[in-house]
Enzyme design. Structure first.
Site, PDB file in Angstrom:
ATOM      1  CG  ASN A  18       2.502  -5.792  -2.318  1.00 21.78           C
ATOM      2  OD1 ASN A  18       2.354  -5.574  -3.339  1.00 21.78           O
ATOM      3  ND2 ASN A  18       1.877  -6.404  -1.327  1.00 21.78           N
ATOM      4  CD1 TRP A  19       4.193   0.229  -4.791  1.00 21.84           C
ATOM      5  CD2 TRP A  19       4.022   0.540  -7.012  1.00 21.84           C
ATOM      6  NE1 TRP A  19       5.465   0.974  -5.242  1.00 21.84           N
ATOM      7  CE2 TRP A  19       5.304   1.187  -6.604  1.00 21.84           C
ATOM      8  CE3 TRP A  19       3.766   0.529  -8.401  1.00 21.84           C
ATOM      9  CZ2 TRP A  19       6.061   1.999  -7.368  1.00 21.84           C
ATOM     10  CZ3 TRP A  19       4.608   1.492  -9.224  1.00 21.84           C
ATOM     11  CH2 TRP A  19       5.867   1.680  -8.721  1.00 21.84           C
ATOM     12  CE  LYS A  20      -0.589  -4.218   0.703  1.00 25.02           C
ATOM     13  NZ  LYS A  20      -1.240  -4.469   1.963  1.00 25.02           N
ATOM     14  CG  HIS A 104       0.674 -10.333   0.317  1.00 20.57           C
ATOM     15  ND1 HIS A 104      -0.558  -9.839   0.898  1.00 20.57           N
ATOM     16  CD2 HIS A 104       1.593  -9.342   0.580  1.00 20.57           C
ATOM     17  CE1 HIS A 104      -0.217  -8.690   1.542  1.00 20.57           C
ATOM     18  NE2 HIS A 104       1.085  -8.340   1.269  1.00 20.57           N
ATOM     19  CD  GLU A 106      -3.138  -7.483   1.142  1.00 24.15           C
ATOM     20  OE1 GLU A 106      -2.887  -7.226  -0.063  1.00 24.15           O
ATOM     21  OE2 GLU A 106      -2.859  -6.776   2.094  1.00 24.15           O
ATOM     22  CD  GLU A 176       4.430  -8.982   4.237  1.00 21.71           C
ATOM     23  OE1 GLU A 176       4.858  -7.707   3.839  1.00 21.71           O
ATOM     24  OE2 GLU A 176       3.433  -9.355   3.400  1.00 21.71           O
ATOM     25  N   GLY A 182      -1.090  -3.235   7.163  1.00 21.50           N
ATOM     26  CA  GLY A 182      -1.972  -2.239   6.683  1.00 21.50           C
ATOM     27  C   GLY A 182      -2.685  -1.661   8.072  1.00 21.50           C
ATOM     28  CB  SER A 222       2.718  -1.282  10.005  1.00 22.10           C
ATOM     29  OG  SER A 222       1.338  -1.508   9.948  1.00 22.10           O
ATOM     30  N   GLY A 243       4.177  -2.107   2.196  1.00 21.61           N
ATOM     31  CA  GLY A 243       2.963  -1.956   1.431  1.00 21.61           C
ATOM     32  C   GLY A 243       2.706  -0.295   1.550  1.00 21.61           C
TER      33      GLY A 243
HETATM   34  C1  PEP Z   1       1.870  -5.876   2.729  1.00 20.54           C
HETATM   35  O1  PEP Z   1       1.216  -5.777   2.071  1.00 20.54           O
HETATM   36  O2  PEP Z   1       2.907  -6.743   2.349  1.00 20.54           O
HETATM   37  C2  PEP Z   1       2.307  -4.985   3.715  1.00 20.54           C
HETATM   38  C3  PEP Z   1       3.532  -5.214   4.658  1.00 20.54           C
HETATM   39  O3  PEP Z   1       1.629  -3.646   3.882  1.00 20.54           O
HETATM   40  P1  PEP Z   1       1.827  -2.310   5.031  1.00 20.54           P
HETATM   41  O4  PEP Z   1       3.232  -2.235   4.954  1.00 20.54           O
HETATM   42  O5  PEP Z   1       1.036  -1.469   4.615  1.00 20.54           O
HETATM   43  O6  PEP Z   1       1.647  -3.095   6.264  1.00 20.54           O
END
Ligand code: PEP
Length: 261
Positions: A18-20, A104, A106, A176, A182, A222, A243
């Site tokens: 997921n590049w956000k 998600h 966010e 998640e 993050g 993460s 992410g």
């Molecule tokens: C995500 O945004 O779905 C995510 C898991 O981010 P990260 O890997 O940076 O924790």
């Protein structure tokens, strides 16, 4: 490419990035070309990247003929209409998009996504042949209050409210924990396994055992090259949603090429 073929039950590992809100269309296309070249043929797992909407077309073009597939980060449930700023499912399939991340944390946290809008988006994605990757997970406060199972046993049935049992293989759920996104704090592989087994049991409760066995449940939060192998060795973890570590070809490639114990 090394095999993840020891995974039983026919659930093909799904490794999604997921590049956000990162990468221009050109940067995304370069990434996809580079990754595809590094991976070669990868037919024992699915490899998906999710650029921002503006990068979808160039990523699909760059991925053509390769093992890399492209996902969107959100979708609206209506086919068309006066919905300024929204993107319809058919607009994604028209571009050659394969999957879509829905719900998600966010989007839940900053953009008013609810279990009810998640359910509408999941239904619309399935109706249009998109693979929904439905995100669920508890906040740190909820975990500390011992409410993880309560949160998951609300989010999973509500998010899948419009799904029928035979569709379970056509969708994925990403567990998640929000405190792990993050932050560099990953759930231990054992804790992730436990939560994901619980998510699977919730699918079983609403859609039945066969659906629970065929749905893919991913871990996100993460994920890095140094924890991927342990996570993917867990019996219920069918892949990951990544992410930060999906933004560089080298780190994402290592994650995609996990070594299964
Ligand atoms: C995500 O945004 O779905 C995510 C898991 O981010 P990260 O890997 O940076 O924790």
């Amino acid at each position: 490419m090394s095999s993840g073929g020891s995974r039983a039950r026919g659930r093909v590992p799904l490794m999604a990035g997921n590049w956000k809100m990162y990468k221009t269309s050109g940067e995304g296309a370069d990434f996809v070309r580079h990754l595809a070249g590094e991976l070669g043929v990868a037919n024992d797992r699915e490899v998906v990247v999710a650029p921002p909407f503006t990068g979808l077309a160039s990523a699909v073009a760059a991925a053509r003929g390769s093992s890399v597939k492209v996902a969107a980060q959100d979708v609206f449930w209506q086919a068309e209409g006066a919905f300024t700023g929204e993107i319809a499912p058919g607009m994604l399939t028209d571009l050659g998009v394969y999957a879509v991340i829905i719900g998600h944390s966010e989007r839940r946290q900053f953009f008013g996504e609810t279990d009810e809008t998640v359910a509408k988006k999941v239904r619309a994605a399935l109706d249009n042949g998109l693979l929904p990757i439905v995100c669920v997970g508890e906040t740190e406060a909820e975990r500390e209050a011992g409410a993880m199972e309560a949160v998951l046993s609300r989010q999973v049935p509500k998010g899948l409210a419009g799904v029928v049992a035979t569709e379970a293989g056509a969708l994925a759920i990403a567990y998640e924990p929000i405190w792990a996104i993050g932050t560099g704090r990953t759930a231990t592989a054992e804790a992730a396994q436990q939560a994901i087994a619980f998510v699977r049991s919730q699918v079983g409760a609403v859609l039945g055992e066969e659906a629970a066995e065929s749905v893919r449940v991913l871990y996100g939060g993460s994920v890095k090259p140094d924890n991927i192998d342990e996570l993917m060795a867990q019996p219920d973890i069918d892949g990951v949603l990544v992410g930060g570590a999906s933004l560089k070809v080298e780190t994402f490639k290592r994650i995609v090429q996990f070594n299964e114990a």
